[in-house]
Design a protein around this motif. Structure first.
Motif, PDB file in Angstrom:
ATOM      1  N   VAL A   1       4.016   6.563   5.448  1.00 40.87           N
ATOM      2  CA  VAL A   1       3.113   6.154   4.362  1.00 40.87           C
ATOM      3  C   VAL A   1       1.683   6.056   4.881  1.00 40.87           C
ATOM      4  N   LEU A   2       1.512   5.473   6.072  1.00 38.41           N
ATOM      5  CA  LEU A   2       0.173   5.380   6.653  1.00 38.41           C
ATOM      6  C   LEU A   2      -0.394   6.760   6.945  1.00 38.41           C
ATOM      7  N   LEU A   3       0.466   7.677   7.383  1.00 33.99           N
ATOM      8  CA  LEU A   3      -0.002   9.039   7.638  1.00 33.99           C
ATOM      9  C   LEU A   3      -0.446   9.723   6.350  1.00 33.99           C
ATOM     10  N   ALA A   4       0.302   9.518   5.270  1.00 37.91           N
ATOM     11  CA  ALA A   4      -0.094  10.098   3.986  1.00 37.91           C
ATOM     12  C   ALA A   4      -1.396   9.489   3.485  1.00 37.91           C
ATOM     13  N   LEU A   5      -1.551   8.177   3.643  1.00 37.16           N
ATOM     14  CA  LEU A   5      -2.805   7.533   3.240  1.00 37.16           C
ATOM     15  C   LEU A   5      -3.986   8.036   4.071  1.00 37.16           C
ATOM     16  N   PHE A   6      -3.740   8.297   5.349  1.00 35.38           N
ATOM     17  CA  PHE A   6      -4.808   8.807   6.212  1.00 35.38           C
ATOM     18  C   PHE A   6      -5.294  10.175   5.743  1.00 35.38           C
ATOM     19  N   PHE A   7      -4.355  11.070   5.468  1.00 36.93           N
ATOM     20  CA  PHE A   7      -4.753  12.404   5.008  1.00 36.93           C
ATOM     21  C   PHE A   7      -5.378  12.351   3.611  1.00 36.93           C
TER      22      PHE A   7
ATOM     23  N   ALA B   1       6.346  -3.379  10.947  1.00 36.25           N
ATOM     24  CA  ALA B   1       5.795  -2.846   9.699  1.00 36.25           C
ATOM     25  C   ALA B   1       5.128  -1.485   9.918  1.00 36.25           C
ATOM     26  N   VAL B   2       4.409  -1.348  11.014  1.00 40.62           N
ATOM     27  CA  VAL B   2       3.746  -0.069  11.278  1.00 40.62           C
ATOM     28  C   VAL B   2       4.765   1.016  11.578  1.00 40.62           C
ATOM     29  N   HIS B   3       5.810   0.666  12.309  1.00 42.05           N
ATOM     30  CA  HIS B   3       6.824   1.669  12.642  1.00 42.05           C
ATOM     31  C   HIS B   3       7.579   2.131  11.409  1.00 42.05           C
ATOM     32  N   ARG B   4       7.904   1.214  10.536  1.00 41.55           N
ATOM     33  CA  ARG B   4       8.662   1.602   9.347  1.00 41.55           C
ATOM     34  C   ARG B   4       7.783   2.348   8.336  1.00 41.55           C
ATOM     35  N   GLY B   5       6.533   1.975   8.237  1.00 40.15           N
ATOM     36  CA  GLY B   5       5.655   2.618   7.258  1.00 40.15           C
ATOM     37  C   GLY B   5       4.743   3.654   7.857  1.00 40.15           C
ATOM     38  N   ARG B   6       5.174   4.284   8.970  1.00 44.97           N
ATOM     39  CA  ARG B   6       4.293   5.248   9.635  1.00 44.97           C
ATOM     40  C   ARG B   6       4.039   6.478   8.771  1.00 44.97           C
TER      41      ARG B   6
END
Length: 216
Positions: free
Chosen positions: A134-140, A127-132
């Motif tokens: 999206v997670l990066l966009a949420l982080f910023f 899940a983390v690899h596929r949504g990396r």
């Protein structure tokens, strides 16, 4: 660099010591610099805390190079020279408690992975690899929100530190004292009917002084 298996403690220390010292030096300097940079804040408690923590980081670095590194080398040397009996090992429990309290190794099958390990290496990793992205966009996005909220915080109007609610008698006194000190023309008379002095025994704290009246 790599060392051959079975290297003695001085050889390992000679190789690992300088590398660890350089790495810890970089991290210690950056951490201390961050604390020292906070010392520009005019609030006195924050400034004292920043200076204290900066010097403490540098002191910890020196202690790691002198005391901790030497203690680890002595620990390995003493454990190698200790007898092989279990009772003698337990006498050195302060040096290596885990080894003396552990059971002797037994031949067994390979341990089965725990549920948490299977979860982290399986579905969670996928899940983390596929949504990396999206997670990066949420982080910023979260970073930008934090920066926006910090920019809206108004700076303190004075260097005074308020530790109690405004309704507390101590804070009300401080506010009154500050307002009274800001007045240009003000006079204050203090009338006190006692004279400073101590008639008690200075070597016996149980004998207190008498009140000395100011007859003038």
């Amino acid at each position: 660099r790599s060392l051959p298996p079975g290297s003695d403690v001085p050889t390992i220390a000679a190789v690992a010591g300088p590398d660890a010292a350089l790495t810890m030096l970089l991290t210690s300097l950056t951490t201390a610099a961050a604390f020292f940079a906070t010392a520009v804040v005019p609030v006195a408690p924050v400034r004292v805390f920043a200076i204290f923590m900066g010097f403490m980081v540098l002191a910890d670095y020196l202690l790691c190079l002198t005391v901790t590194f030497s203690a680890v080398c002595l620990q390995h040397r003493w454990l190698q020279r200790a007898p092989s009996s279990r009772r003698a090992r337990c006498l050195l429990s302060l040096l290596d408690f885990s080894r003396c309290s552990s059971r002797p190794p037994q031949e067994a099958a390979a341990p089965r992975a725990r549920v948490l390990e299977r979860l982290m290496s399986g579905p969670m990793h996928t899940a983390v690899h596929r949504g990396r992205f999206v997670l990066l966009a949420l982080f910023f996005a979260a970073l930008g929100l934090c920066v926006w909220q910090v920019a809206n915080i108004s700076p303190p109007s004075s260097t005074a530190v308020q530790l109690l609610p405004e309704s507390h008698v101590v804070e009300r006194y401080e506010t009154w004292k500050q307002d009274f000190a800001e007045e240009d023309s003000s006079e204050m008379f203090v009338v006190w009917g006692l004279t400073p002095g101590d008639t008690g025994d200075h070597n016996n704290p149980e004998l207190v002084t008498d009140l000395l009246a100011d007859l003038d």
